[in-house]
Write a protein that holds these residues in place. Structure first.
Motif, PDB file in Angstrom:
ATOM      1  N   MET A   1     110.898  56.298 -25.653  1.00 49.23           N
ATOM      2  CA  MET A   1     109.988  55.587 -25.113  1.00 49.23           C
ATOM      3  C   MET A   1     108.748  55.101 -26.193  1.00 49.23           C
ATOM      4  SD  MET A   1     109.186  54.279 -22.375  1.00 49.23           S
ATOM      5  CE  MET A   1     107.691  53.381 -21.445  1.00 49.23           C
ATOM      6  N   ALA A   2     108.380  56.052 -26.698  1.00 44.47           N
ATOM      7  CA  ALA A   2     107.353  56.086 -27.936  1.00 44.47           C
ATOM      8  C   ALA A   2     107.734  54.821 -28.914  1.00 44.47           C
ATOM      9  CB  ALA A   2     106.889  57.059 -28.398  1.00 44.47           C
ATOM     10  N   ALA A   3     109.098  55.163 -29.429  1.00 50.88           N
ATOM     11  CA  ALA A   3     109.544  54.147 -30.471  1.00 50.88           C
ATOM     12  C   ALA A   3     109.631  52.699 -29.922  1.00 50.88           C
ATOM     13  CB  ALA A   3     110.927  54.646 -30.822  1.00 50.88           C
ATOM     14  N   GLN A   4     110.014  52.718 -28.267  1.00 53.60           N
ATOM     15  CA  GLN A   4     110.301  51.377 -27.868  1.00 53.60           C
ATOM     16  C   GLN A   4     108.463  50.859 -28.055  1.00 53.60           C
ATOM     17  OE1 GLN A   4     112.095  51.982 -24.278  1.00 53.60           O
ATOM     18  NE2 GLN A   4     114.230  51.847 -24.942  1.00 53.60           N
ATOM     19  N   MET A   5     107.734  51.463 -27.519  1.00 53.32           N
ATOM     20  CA  MET A   5     106.528  50.812 -27.451  1.00 53.32           C
ATOM     21  C   MET A   5     105.898  50.338 -28.807  1.00 53.32           C
ATOM     22  SD  MET A   5     105.166  51.142 -24.374  1.00 53.32           S
ATOM     23  CE  MET A   5     103.279  51.158 -24.643  1.00 53.32           C
ATOM     24  N   ARG A   6     106.220  51.244 -29.786  1.00 54.78           N
ATOM     25  CA  ARG A   6     105.708  50.898 -31.222  1.00 54.78           C
ATOM     26  C   ARG A   6     106.634  49.549 -31.600  1.00 54.78           C
ATOM     27  NH1 ARG A   6     106.016  56.480 -32.291  1.00 54.78           N
ATOM     28  NH2 ARG A   6     108.066  55.963 -33.247  1.00 54.78           N
ATOM     29  N   SER A   7     107.551  49.407 -31.355  1.00 54.96           N
ATOM     30  CA  SER A   7     108.444  48.256 -31.582  1.00 54.96           C
ATOM     31  C   SER A   7     107.914  46.869 -30.839  1.00 54.96           C
ATOM     32  CB  SER A   7     109.914  48.271 -31.166  1.00 54.96           C
ATOM     33  OG  SER A   7     110.148  48.520 -30.008  1.00 54.96           O
ATOM     34  N   VAL A   8     107.417  47.000 -29.872  1.00 54.99           N
ATOM     35  CA  VAL A   8     106.847  46.030 -28.718  1.00 54.99           C
ATOM     36  C   VAL A   8     105.325  45.652 -29.380  1.00 54.99           C
ATOM     37  CG1 VAL A   8     105.976  45.193 -26.828  1.00 54.99           C
ATOM     38  CG2 VAL A   8     108.265  46.273 -26.908  1.00 54.99           C
ATOM     39  N   ALA A   9     104.658  46.797 -29.922  1.00 56.29           N
ATOM     40  CA  ALA A   9     103.335  46.802 -30.070  1.00 56.29           C
ATOM     41  C   ALA A   9     102.953  46.123 -31.349  1.00 56.29           C
ATOM     42  CB  ALA A   9     102.491  48.153 -30.157  1.00 56.29           C
ATOM     43  N   GLY A  10     103.925  46.186 -32.395  1.00 55.94           N
ATOM     44  CA  GLY A  10     103.917  45.669 -33.517  1.00 55.94           C
ATOM     45  C   GLY A  10     103.878  44.128 -33.621  1.00 55.94           C
ATOM     46  N   PRO A  11     104.912  43.511 -33.002  1.00 57.44           N
ATOM     47  CA  PRO A  11     105.082  41.922 -32.755  1.00 57.44           C
ATOM     48  C   PRO A  11     103.812  41.487 -32.062  1.00 57.44           C
ATOM     49  CG  PRO A  11     107.160  42.966 -32.584  1.00 57.44           C
ATOM     50  CD  PRO A  11     106.201  44.143 -32.564  1.00 57.44           C
ATOM     51  N   VAL A  12     103.448  42.148 -30.697  1.00 59.29           N
ATOM     52  CA  VAL A  12     102.161  41.826 -29.995  1.00 59.29           C
ATOM     53  C   VAL A  12     101.090  41.631 -30.832  1.00 59.29           C
ATOM     54  CG1 VAL A  12     100.762  42.049 -28.172  1.00 59.29           C
ATOM     55  CG2 VAL A  12     103.543  42.416 -27.889  1.00 59.29           C
ATOM     56  N   LEU A  13     100.878  42.613 -31.544  1.00 58.92           N
ATOM     57  CA  LEU A  13      99.544  42.780 -32.409  1.00 58.92           C
ATOM     58  C   LEU A  13      99.508  41.466 -33.588  1.00 58.92           C
ATOM     59  CD1 LEU A  13      96.702  43.846 -33.263  1.00 58.92           C
ATOM     60  CD2 LEU A  13      98.153  45.507 -34.972  1.00 58.92           C
ATOM     61  N   CYS A  14     100.824  41.399 -34.181  1.00 60.21           N
ATOM     62  CA  CYS A  14     101.094  40.192 -35.200  1.00 60.21           C
ATOM     63  C   CYS A  14     100.738  38.838 -34.565  1.00 60.21           C
ATOM     64  CB  CYS A  14     102.268  40.266 -35.766  1.00 60.21           C
ATOM     65  SG  CYS A  14     102.558  41.880 -36.783  1.00 60.21           S
ATOM     66  N   VAL A  15     101.518  38.535 -33.235  1.00 58.95           N
ATOM     67  CA  VAL A  15     100.934  37.380 -32.680  1.00 58.95           C
ATOM     68  C   VAL A  15      99.701  37.130 -32.313  1.00 58.95           C
ATOM     69  CG1 VAL A  15     101.713  36.085 -30.463  1.00 58.95           C
ATOM     70  CG2 VAL A  15     103.272  37.315 -31.471  1.00 58.95           C
ATOM     71  N   LEU A  16      98.940  38.222 -31.687  1.00 59.46           N
ATOM     72  CA  LEU A  16      97.440  38.005 -31.418  1.00 59.46           C
ATOM     73  C   LEU A  16      96.556  37.747 -32.777  1.00 59.46           C
ATOM     74  CD1 LEU A  16      96.892  41.112 -29.108  1.00 59.46           C
ATOM     75  CD2 LEU A  16      97.080  38.812 -28.464  1.00 59.46           C
ATOM     76  N   LEU A  17      97.018  38.326 -33.910  1.00 63.92           N
ATOM     77  CA  LEU A  17      96.083  37.994 -35.242  1.00 63.92           C
ATOM     78  C   LEU A  17      96.547  36.665 -35.646  1.00 63.92           C
ATOM     79  CD1 LEU A  17      96.578  41.496 -37.189  1.00 63.92           C
ATOM     80  CD2 LEU A  17      94.539  40.243 -36.394  1.00 63.92           C
ATOM     81  N   ALA A  18      97.775  36.324 -35.385  1.00 63.42           N
ATOM     82  CA  ALA A  18      98.102  34.865 -35.756  1.00 63.42           C
ATOM     83  C   ALA A  18      97.267  33.829 -34.888  1.00 63.42           C
ATOM     84  CB  ALA A  18      99.521  34.681 -35.581  1.00 63.42           C
ATOM     85  N   PHE A  19      97.376  34.357 -33.681  1.00 66.76           N
ATOM     86  CA  PHE A  19      96.650  33.259 -32.581  1.00 66.76           C
ATOM     87  C   PHE A  19      95.007  33.193 -33.084  1.00 66.76           C
ATOM     88  CE2 PHE A  19      93.856  33.139 -28.631  1.00 66.76           C
ATOM     89  CZ  PHE A  19      94.270  31.802 -28.260  1.00 66.76           C
ATOM     90  N   TRP A  20      94.497  34.586 -33.562  1.00 64.85           N
ATOM     91  CA  TRP A  20      93.153  34.508 -33.529  1.00 64.85           C
ATOM     92  C   TRP A  20      92.985  33.620 -35.093  1.00 64.85           C
ATOM     93  CZ3 TRP A  20      90.248  39.643 -34.697  1.00 64.85           C
ATOM     94  CH2 TRP A  20      88.839  39.425 -34.636  1.00 64.85           C
ATOM     95  N   GLY A  21      93.899  33.929 -36.040  1.00 67.70           N
ATOM     96  CA  GLY A  21      93.427  33.025 -37.485  1.00 67.70           C
ATOM     97  C   GLY A  21      93.897  31.466 -37.371  1.00 67.70           C
TER      98      GLY A  21
END
Length: 610
Positions: A1-21
């Protein structure tokens, strides 16, 4: 479960940073603005004169006080960098000030320019700029340029000072960017399934995307010059950087990718070196370095050709080469070889051959005509642009005789028939300007310059010269040139003004004395302005010179009639690029002079060298 969360959190964080920049750097109006403030608005009143003609400038403003101030408007875009083209008359330097702080030093002498930063100015707002002029000095402004960026990448992106205006990306552009980012990441994730490492493709994609977005956000926060980029270009750059991580993984890692990129860069470098070598061997004139200063201050003449100057004259597209004696063309021995017949050419820019190749000048036409007939003839082109006939005579007596000429060809233009003393040119604005430039002149050696850079630089200048043709040549047609001659009474009515005729006769008398004292044949010719062809009322200068020459026994070549007999006189001049003669015009004048030399029987000398 934790691995799945990490695999989703990484792309989501990158998309948010890309949206911000993307939102911080995207600018739908990220065009670079580089303009010129109108002098009418810069100095409407107060301590400045109204814009008007001044020396070589068609419109300039002059200060009337020792501490003049300006309010420079910027109607087009926000601006922060200024460049002024000025002339400071006086002995001490001056200063430009903003908010009481000195931002640039103004050097006295000829026309110069000063660039300096200013506070960011919004469109429609004026910027107060003050100047400190030394006592007894006078400041003249010719141009005030401005720009709204530090550096730029074409019209796609630029670095602008913090606070510069911008138009954020539209919701549609932002949504399209995010959709493309997520869709490409999902495709890479699916493509990576079945591999030993499930994140083999999408993992590097998101890491590179997040890293680039994080750096962009930090730059927008901390840099005094944030990025402004058009949304499509910024989105494409984001996707390209993100895919670089995937390419690195497919290439076997970052080192392999760098190695391949290095090989590609080496290939490009080799291609550039081959192109550079080809340009040096082929030697097209447009690839030659642009000439810096072909004229130099002279204590004897006011100014003269700068010995050793060589380069491409961009504005009207021709190559200039000055030898060690200050003559146009290649070098030759100072002492005349036995059996050689030497002709010394004198005059102004028409005899110099302004605007045409060295081999197309009428003096070279004369040399080529006689050499083709088997004669050993050397024509030395000692003409200097903007010289008066009195300067040419002074040069003949002071330096020209040491080349042992057998014949002198002197070419006159309209302004050469008015009496003038050489001392007047020592004090002229052109001489003062060149004298001021001597201290700061730094000429580049042609051998050290890159031909590829010169080709690119000259091509850009040619495009700009084509757009600014009217400014570079104020008389682009025969009709405009004709109106200019008609507007000056001393040029229009030269034959009717007795003092001018008497002055011309005295000038020709000085040439006659030089001819008799040195037993040196001299022949005169007159090069007319293109607008005067076919209009006898504008040719009083030529008729007066012809009568005065024949009265003194000086042979005269009637180039005016020869030019007028041509079927298409307009092709004999460089209009609209310039008012000087074209290669076709030089050919006509050269043939006329050669025929007169043969008729008079002056030519002697052995067979031509092969």
């Amino acid at each position: 479960m934790a691995a799945q969360m990490r695999s989703v959190a990484g792309p989501v964080l990158c998309v948010l940073l890309a949206f911000w920049g993307f939102g911080m750097a995207g600018d739908r109006d990220a065009r670079p603005v580089k303009g010129r403030a109108p002098l009418e608005a810069v100095a409407p009143a107060g301590p400045w004169s109204a814009p008007g003609p001044y020396e070589r400038s068609s419109r300039a403003v002059q200060s009337r006080g020792a501490a003049p101030g300006l309010r420079i408007p910027f109607p087009a875009a926000d601006a922060y960098r200024l460049r002024i083209f000025y002339k400071l008359e006086g002995k001490a330097p001056g200063e430009a000030l903003i908010g009481g702080q000195a931002v640039a030093q103004l050097e006295p002498g000829g026309w110069g320019r000063a660039s300096f930063k200013s506070p960011l100015v919004r469109p429609g707002e004026p910027l107060p700029v003050a100047f400190r002029v030394p006592e007894g000095g006078k400041l003249i402004l010719r141009r005030v340029d401005f720009q709204n960026y530090l550096v730029r990448a074409g019209s796609l992106a630029l670095l602008k000072p913090a606070g510069g205006r911008g138009v954020p990306p539209s919701p549609g552009q932002t949504g399209l960017f995010l959709f493309a980012l997520v869709f490409l990441g999902a495709c890479l994730s699916l493509a990576g399934r079945g591999r030993r490492e499930g994140e083999a493709l999408d993992g590097p994609f998101w890491r590179w995307c997040g890293g680039a977005a994080g750096l962009l956000v930090l730059h927008q926060w901390l840099s005094p010059y944030p990025l402004h980029a058009r949304p499509p270009a910024l989105g494409a750059a984001f996707l390209a950087v993100s895919c670089t991580g995937v390419l690195a993984r497919l290439a076997g890692g970052g080192r392999a990718l760098l190695r391949r990129a290095g090989l590609a860069a080496a290939g490009v470098l080799i291609a550039l070196l081959i192109a550079e070598g080809a340009l040096r061997i082929w030697d097209p004139p447009i690839s030659r370095p642009r000439i810096g200063s072909y004229a130099a201050y002279s204590e004897d003449y006011g100014w003269m050709n700068r010995p050793g100057a060589e380069g491409w004259q961009v504005d009207i597209r021709y190559h200039i080469r000055i030898n060690r004696f200050g003559h146009r063309g290649g070098d030759y021995p100072e002492k005349k070889p036995e059996g050689e017949f030497r002709i010394l050419g004198l005059g102004d820019s028409f005899a110099f051959g302004w605007g045409v190749a060295e081999e197309d000048t009428f003096l070279k036409v004369v040399e080529r005509r006689f050499r083709a007939a088997g004669r050993r003839v050397r024509v030395m082109n000692a003409a200097v642009p903007a010289w008066h006939s009195s300067q040419s005579l002074h040069y003949l007596l002071r330096e020209g005789l040491r080349f042992e000429p057998d014949l002198v060809v002197m070419s006159f233009f309209m302004d050469d028939v008015f009496p003038a003393q050489v001392d007047r040119f020592h004090r002229s604005a052109k001489a003062r300007e060149l004298r001021a430039e001597e201290a700061s002149l730094r000429r580049k050696k042609n051998a050290a310059s890159l031909r590829l850079y010169s080709l690119w630089f000259n091509y850009r200048k040619l495009l700009r010269a084509g757009r600014e043709q009217r400014r570079l040549n104020p008389y682009p047609t025969f009709e405009a040139e004709r109106e200019r001659i008609l507007s000056v009474s001393s040029q229009r009515d030269f034959e009717q003004i007795g003092s001018l005729r008497e002055g011309l006769d005295r000038m020709i008398g000085e040439w006659e004395k030089a001819r008799e004292a040195h037993r040196l044949p001299i022949v005169f010719t007159f090069i007319p302005a293109g607008g005067a062809l076919g209009h006898p009322e504008l040719q009083g200068h030529a008729r007066a010179l012809q009568r005065a020459s024949l009265a003194r026994g000086v042979p005269y070549v009637d180039a005016v009639s020869r030019l007028e007999r041509q079927p298409d006189p307009r092709r004999l001049y460089l209009h609209p690029r310039d008012g000087h003669m074209s290669a076709a015009g030089h050919a006509v004048v050269g043939e006329a002079i050669a025929e007169r030399i043969l008729k008079e029987g002056w030519l002697k000398g052995g067979p031509a060298d092969n």
